[in-house]
Design an enzyme around this catalytic site. Structure first.
Site, short mmCIF file in Angstrom:
data_model
loop_
_atom_site.label_atom_id
_atom_site.label_comp_id
_atom_site.label_asym_id
_atom_site.label_seq_id
_atom_site.Cartn_x
_atom_site.Cartn_y
_atom_site.Cartn_z
N LYS A 33 -2.08 9.07 10.42
CA LYS A 33 -3.38 9.06 9.74
C LYS A 33 -4.50 9.47 10.68
CE LYS A 33 -2.68 7.04 5.59
NZ LYS A 33 -3.22 7.45 4.30
N LYS B 129 -4.40 1.09 0.90
CA LYS B 129 -5.00 0.06 0.04
C LYS B 129 -4.18 -0.19 -1.22
CE LYS B 129 -7.19 2.55 -3.46
NZ LYS B 129 -6.36 3.74 -3.29
N LYS C 10 0.73 5.07 -4.64
CA LYS C 10 0.38 4.39 -5.89
C LYS C 10 1.63 4.11 -6.72
CE LYS C 10 -3.88 7.01 -5.90
NZ LYS C 10 -4.49 6.19 -4.87
N GLY D 260 -11.14 6.21 -3.76
CA GLY D 260 -12.32 6.75 -3.08
C GLY D 260 -13.43 7.16 -4.03
N ASN D 261 -13.06 7.69 -5.20
CA ASN D 261 -14.10 8.18 -6.11
C ASN D 261 -14.91 7.06 -6.76
OD1 ASN D 261 -11.94 7.38 -7.79
ND2 ASN D 261 -12.56 8.81 -9.39
P1 ADP Z 1 -7.55 7.44 -4.13
O1 ADP Z 1 -8.78 7.57 -3.31
O2 ADP Z 1 -7.83 6.98 -5.52
O3 ADP Z 1 -6.46 6.69 -3.45
P2 ADP Z 1 -6.04 9.89 -3.64
O4 ADP Z 1 -6.71 11.19 -3.47
O5 ADP Z 1 -5.44 9.23 -2.46
O6 ADP Z 1 -7.08 8.94 -4.38
O7 ADP Z 1 -4.88 10.04 -4.75
C1 ADP Z 1 -5.14 10.51 -6.07
C2 ADP Z 1 -4.85 12.01 -6.15
O8 ADP Z 1 -3.46 12.26 -6.05
C3 ADP Z 1 -5.19 12.65 -7.47
O9 ADP Z 1 -6.56 12.92 -7.56
C4 ADP Z 1 -4.34 13.92 -7.44
O10 ADP Z 1 -5.08 15.01 -6.97
C5 ADP Z 1 -3.25 13.61 -6.43
N1 ADP Z 1 -1.86 13.75 -6.91
C6 ADP Z 1 -0.83 14.09 -6.11
N2 ADP Z 1 0.32 14.11 -6.78
C7 ADP Z 1 0.03 13.78 -8.07
C8 ADP Z 1 0.82 13.62 -9.25
N3 ADP Z 1 2.13 13.82 -9.24
N4 ADP Z 1 0.19 13.26 -10.39
C9 ADP Z 1 -1.15 13.04 -10.39
N5 ADP Z 1 -1.94 13.18 -9.31
C10 ADP Z 1 -1.37 13.53 -8.15
MG MG Z 2 -5.60 7.23 -1.53
#
Ligand code: ADP
Ligand code: MG
Length: 316
Positions: free
Chosen positions: A130, A214, A276, A12-13
């Site tokens: 969701k 995604k 992820k 998202g960022n």
């Molecule tokens: P994106 O839009 O890139 O999919 P998300 O917000 O869905 O981003 O996922 C990334 C976020 O997951 C990070 O910014 C962090 O805040 C969070 N997060 C949750 N658990 C963890 C972890 N174990 N290690 C790192 N980040 C984590």
């Molecule tokens: Mg995400």
């Protein structure tokens, strides 16, 4: 290095800045910056395909369509998804071409409206989680439940929202087209995880109201394209265990077995880091030569050179 096939999943960022206005103009400014980093990666000699998220974007299209329902019929969710793929792809095409021009690199950039087949019996359809689109009062929510058959849930006390399922992508419908485009273009595909479709009895496809993760769609694409690397770009430079706790440890190069152990111990949050890691593990498991990387946009080139990021491979 011969040509190395790389699927990039943008978080998202990469499209939107936290706190910035939710305008198309503000998004374009962020996409321009993002594309400078992608152009740098391209110049390192990687053959790239790009997958991106679309949560906030498709939510806004849906809300706009709903708000205008007295003027023009609202668009169903799958159509809103295709619209989001279109305009995000347009922003990337324009910005990435510009960034590549600056580097004197001639490769064309193309966006493919992409469908992803999901199983109509996917267990996710039994438990939609969701939240999408607008907030409603309890009364409005009840009405939508009876009139449209929507599943409505209270979203953290902020109001009622429609919830949809997040099924697993089984097949990228446009995979043959991605294959044709791969050698000669940078292809933006499976945006927002792809438009979820189900196979009908007669073999035709039908869009469904669902959201595909995604990261999982990028994994599907990477595996089916025989890519060498799946790189998931997000807000953090590395995934961590004991995330946000005093004893947090950032993860560097780990094996599938180590990643699975940490998953089992619950270190990765559902809906954010967990998908992820799941995608990375799935990709790394498929072939011992596969490499999955989780890092930030800013560290992408360094991570490709093994200098940072969380890297997952089957063996070390
Ligand atoms: P994106 O839009 O890139 O999919 P998300 O917000 O869905 O981003 O996922 C990334 C976020 O997951 C990070 O910014 C962090 O805040 C969070 N997060 C949750 N658990 C963890 C972890 N174990 N290690 C790192 N980040 C984590
Ligand atoms: Mg995400």
């Amino acid at each position: 290095m011969g040509f190395c096939k790389l699927v990039i999943a943008l978080g998202g960022n990469a499209l939107q800045e936290a706190g910035a206005p939710a305008t198309a103009e503000a998004q374009l400014e962020v996409v321009k910056k993002t594309c400078e980093y992608i152009a740098d990666i391209s110049c390192k000699g990687y053959e790239i395909a790009i997958v991106h998220g679309n949560g906030p974007q498709v939510g806004r299209i849906l809300m706009a369509s709903k708000a205008a329902e007295n003027i023009t019929p609202p668009m169903p969710f799958d159509v809103c998804g295709s619209m989001s793929q279109g305009y995000i792809g347009y922003h990337i095409q324009q910005s990435l071409r510009r960034a590549l021009d600056k580097r004197n690199k001639k490769v064309p950039v193309v966006t493919l409206i992409t469908q992803a087949v999901v199983d109509k019996d996917d267990p996710a359809f039994k438990n939609p989680t969701k939240p999408i689109g607008a907030f409603y009062t309890k009364e409005e929510a009840d009405k939508l439940k009876t009139e449209k058959g929507y599943v409505m849930k209270d979203d953290s006390g902020r109001g009622w929202r429609r919830v949809v399922a997040s099924p697993v992508p089984k097949r990228i419908v446009e995979l043959p087209a991605v294959k044709v485009l791969w050698d000669s273009t940078i292809c933006v595909a499976a945006g927002g995880g792809g438009i979820p479709v189900v196979e009908q009895e007669d073999g035709s496809l039908k869009g469904v109201a669902a959201v595909i993760d995604k990261d999982l769609a990028a994994e599907r694409l990477a595996e089916d394209m025989n890519a060498d690397i799946l790189m998931i770009l997000t807000e953090v430079e590395k995934a961590a265990i004991n995330f946000n706790k005093p004893n947090q440890v950032d993860l560097g190069h780990i094996t599938v077995a180590e990643a699975e152990k940490y998953m089992g111990e619950g270190h990765f949050a559902a809906g954010s880091m967990l998908p992820k890691i799941e995608a990375a593990v799935m990709f790394a498991k498929a072939n011992p030569s596969h490499k999955a990387i989780i890092t930030s946009l800013y560290k992408a080139v360094d991570a490709l050179e093994d200098k940072t990021g969380t890297i997952i491979t089957l063996n070390k």
